[in-house]
Design a protein around this motif. Sequence first.
Motif, PDB file in Angstrom:
ATOM      1  N   HIS A  51       0.913  -1.013   0.270  1.00 46.07           N
ATOM      2  CA  HIS A  51      -0.041  -0.116   0.029  1.00 46.07           C
ATOM      3  C   HIS A  51       0.849   1.225   0.000  1.00 46.07           C
ATOM      4  O   HIS A  51       1.782   1.274   0.790  1.00 46.07           O
ATOM      5  N   LEU A  52       0.542   2.044  -0.946  1.00 44.15           N
ATOM      6  CA  LEU A  52       1.496   3.540  -1.112  1.00 44.15           C
ATOM      7  C   LEU A  52       0.855   4.476  -0.606  1.00 44.15           C
ATOM      8  O   LEU A  52      -0.231   4.923  -0.952  1.00 44.15           O
ATOM      9  N   ILE A  53       1.599   5.104   0.427  1.00 43.77           N
ATOM     10  CA  ILE A  53       1.184   6.360   0.953  1.00 43.77           C
ATOM     11  C   ILE A  53       2.096   7.435   0.653  1.00 43.77           C
ATOM     12  O   ILE A  53       3.302   7.445   0.985  1.00 43.77           O
ATOM     13  N   GLY A  54       1.517   8.378   0.015  1.00 49.21           N
ATOM     14  CA  GLY A  54       2.357   9.815  -0.188  1.00 49.21           C
ATOM     15  C   GLY A  54       1.811  10.752   0.909  1.00 49.21           C
ATOM     16  O   GLY A  54       0.814  11.035   1.362  1.00 49.21           O
ATOM     17  N   ILE A  55       3.034  11.446   1.498  1.00 43.43           N
ATOM     18  CA  ILE A  55       2.877  12.468   2.345  1.00 43.43           C
ATOM     19  C   ILE A  55       3.567  13.681   2.184  1.00 43.43           C
ATOM     20  O   ILE A  55       4.777  13.537   1.639  1.00 43.43           O
ATOM     21  N   THR A  56       2.797  14.797   1.575  1.00 43.02           N
ATOM     22  CA  THR A  56       3.350  16.024   1.001  1.00 43.02           C
ATOM     23  C   THR A  56       2.895  17.000   1.826  1.00 43.02           C
ATOM     24  O   THR A  56       1.940  17.186   2.654  1.00 43.02           O
ATOM     25  N   GLY A  57       3.495  18.434   1.719  1.00 38.80           N
ATOM     26  CA  GLY A  57       3.320  19.522   2.428  1.00 38.80           C
ATOM     27  C   GLY A  57       4.458  20.367   2.353  1.00 38.80           C
ATOM     28  O   GLY A  57       5.559  19.927   2.037  1.00 38.80           O
ATOM     29  N   SER A  58       4.429  21.745   2.893  1.00 41.32           N
ATOM     30  CA  SER A  58       5.438  22.596   2.717  1.00 41.32           C
ATOM     31  C   SER A  58       6.729  22.114   3.664  1.00 41.32           C
ATOM     32  O   SER A  58       6.358  21.426   4.429  1.00 41.32           O
ATOM     33  N   PRO A  59       7.779  22.504   3.212  1.00 43.73           N
ATOM     34  CA  PRO A  59       8.966  22.239   4.348  1.00 43.73           C
ATOM     35  C   PRO A  59       8.414  22.859   5.603  1.00 43.73           C
ATOM     36  O   PRO A  59       8.139  23.953   5.585  1.00 43.73           O
ATOM     37  N   GLY A  60       8.619  22.021   6.617  1.00 41.36           N
ATOM     38  CA  GLY A  60       8.846  22.180   7.962  1.00 41.36           C
ATOM     39  C   GLY A  60       7.668  22.061   8.702  1.00 41.36           C
ATOM     40  O   GLY A  60       7.232  22.485   9.703  1.00 41.36           O
ATOM     41  N   VAL A  61       6.634  21.598   7.859  1.00 38.24           N
ATOM     42  CA  VAL A  61       5.145  21.435   8.644  1.00 38.24           C
ATOM     43  C   VAL A  61       5.076  20.137   9.384  1.00 38.24           C
ATOM     44  O   VAL A  61       4.349  20.099  10.268  1.00 38.24           O
TER      45      VAL A  61
END
Length: 325
Positions: A51-61
């Motif tokens: 199961h592939l989980i992508g975690i994204t967001g701005s630097p430092g969050v």
Amino acid sequence: LNQDIDIDQLAKDVVTADRRALARAISLIEEGGKPARQLTSRLFVHSGKSHLIGITGSPGVGKSTLVDVLIGQIRKQGLSVAVLAIDPSSPFSGGAILGDRIRMQEHTLDEGVFIRSMANKGQSGGIAIATYDAVRMLEAAGYDIVIIETVGVGQSELAIALAADTTILVLMPGSGDDIQAIKSGIMEIGDIFVINKADLPGANKTKAEIVSALEMVPHTTDWRPKVIMANSVAGDGAQEIWQTLCAHKEFLSNSGLIKERRQAKFQAELSEIVAAKAKDRFIKAMSTSPHVQKLLSQVAERKLDTNSAAEEILSSLIGPHPDEK
Ligand SMILES: Nc1nc2c(ncn2[C@@H]2O[C@H](COP(=O)(O)OP(=O)(O)O)[C@@H](O)[C@H]2O)c(=O)[nH]1
Ligand SMILES: [Mg+2]
């Protein structure tokens, strides 16, 4: 050096989850070239079970901090997990990269955890393609869950996040990220929204903004994105995030959407690879093909328009690959 690699042996070692082989395999993918292509073609058949989980967001969050606590949740269930952190090439984030490594170090002795960062090198075909191949190495090694941590700023990072089965968008209060996300239409890609650093002021306001923005996003499936508060330093929210991840995974398999989603991803990946390969061949043909050179000079003399020349070049380029006959 790479000519000496026994690709067959390396592929076999990756399948048995030999960590050194896996590290070697991902380095090969990073370098690109023929050994990488041979390896990916051997191992492709073994991919597709994680199961592939992508975690994204701005630097430092707090993405890496969150990944760290999620690893704990996943291991508690007796599942294995691999993490691929895509390091931004920006020199400003050098410190953060080091921080990631130190923090995640406590997991490195655990056989059920594999953590690797990958440089965001501007390779032919872009980072996204190399990432897809690296993820498939981790799948071939049999990890139940593969987490891809990316900095959600550019298009290629977005493409990487979209390669996941479940995408988590991480935001924090007071950063204006929520407004940014709403404006840029990024809301549509999140299956789960995490308001991290909920211990900081303004978390409730950020949550309310995201919740109301989500009401405006048209539903394309029966899944309603969840908004979860977290304090990843304290580990708060990690359990709820894990449970929601499980619920989303179940939703994808029960609805049959997993198949549809993965097919759409392969279509996007193929489109990217075809475009990159066509461009490579065009560049090569500029110096080797008299036909292409002639077309170019006709364009320069305004005897042939650029669009017609491009069509002509494309049809002449679509033959067997000059290097792989
Ligand atoms: N107050 C607070 N700080 C946090 C939280 N999560 C992460 N941080 C801190 O935010 C900084 C950046 O975290 P990091 O995980 O490296 O962010 P990334 O760049 O998104 O991976 C670090 O100093 C963390 O300790 C949180 O929930 N609350
Ligand atoms: Mg990070």
